[in-house]
Design an enzyme around this catalytic site. Structure first.
Site: not given
Length: 253
Positions: A155-158, A160
């Site tokens: 979720a974080y990478a998505a 960002k």
């Protein structure tokens, strides 16, 4: 006199960690700072550090996820300082963990506080950044975007990755307006990292060992100073880039 003398910077999430480090570094070069975040006590603590260095600094309490409030806030800052030259989108409040552990609200919060908030601030700041022909936007992203193993970071990478795409798009569209837009992907000794390292000392040691320079970056001296360079005249031909401030770590496994 610093090369940012007379300029005003907005730093979201400036109450601690990377945001505070960036604010301190910008102020050291003469910039006035509007410090944005959710916790008034933390904002005022950062402002006190900035004022102790001779900088003008004012706190503005705001949850960046409330994007409908951003245009009015930006105009209030512009009215108070007289101009806006630099925007640093650092604030982020998203969830981490396996995808099946997340609710829809958990996942969506990362986008509200990440790309949606960055988009709102960028749009609201655009006319001010354009005015003097040398505006700068710095968006904070993450090396997790290029990991092959994204377990617990999805979720974080998505969120960002969306910020990274937004960065490149704005660089392409706003270059004719004299606005440069870049992203940085830092490893930094933020309060969150320090808490994690204290709780997981072996993992933290392994993590540092994977960084060729052998350490996690300092929020001001390493991350903040790099942002200063990106905001200054020495980077005047750099836009649309994502700069890894990670000590050379390869985040591909």
């Amino acid at each position: 006199m610093g090369h940012l003398e007379g300029k005003t910077a907005i730093v979201t999430g400036g109450g601690q960690g990377v945001g505070q480090g960036i604010a301190l570094a910008l102020a050291a070069e003469g910039a006035a700072i509007a410090v944005i975040g959710r916790t008034p006590a933390k904002l005022e603590a950062t402002c006190e550090l900035l004022r102790a260095r001779g900088a003008r600094a004012e706190p503005f309490s705001c949850d960046v996820s409330a994007t409908e409030l951003v245009p009015e806030l930006v105009e209030r800052i512009a009215g108070s300082f007289g101009r806006i030259d630099i925007l640093v989108n650092n604030a982020y409040d998203g969830a981490y963990g396996p995808l099946l552990s997340m609710t829809d609200a958990d996942f969506q919060q990362g986008f509200r506080s990440g790309p949606f908030a960055a988009f709102a601030f960028m749009k609201a700041c655009h006319p001010h950044l354009k005015r003097h022909g040398d505006g700068v936007v710095i968006n904070l992203v993450t090396g997790a975007m290029v990991r092959w193993d994204l377990r617990t970071y999805g979720a974080y990478a998505a969120a960002k990755t969306a910020v990274r795409s937004l960065t490149r798009t704005a660089a392409n569209e706003w270059g004719p307006d004299g606005i440069r837009v870049n992203a940085v992907a830092p490893h930094a000794a933020s309060p969150g990292y320090v808490r994690w390292a204290d709780t997981n000392p072996q993992e933290a040691a392994d993590f540092c060992a994977s960084i060729p320079l052998g350490r996690v970056g300092d929020c001001e001296a390493d991350i903040g100073r790099a942002v200063v360079m990106l905001c200054g005249p020495d980077a005047r031909y750099l836009t649309g880039a994502t700069v890894p401030l990670d000590g050379g770590q390869a985040n591909f496994d």
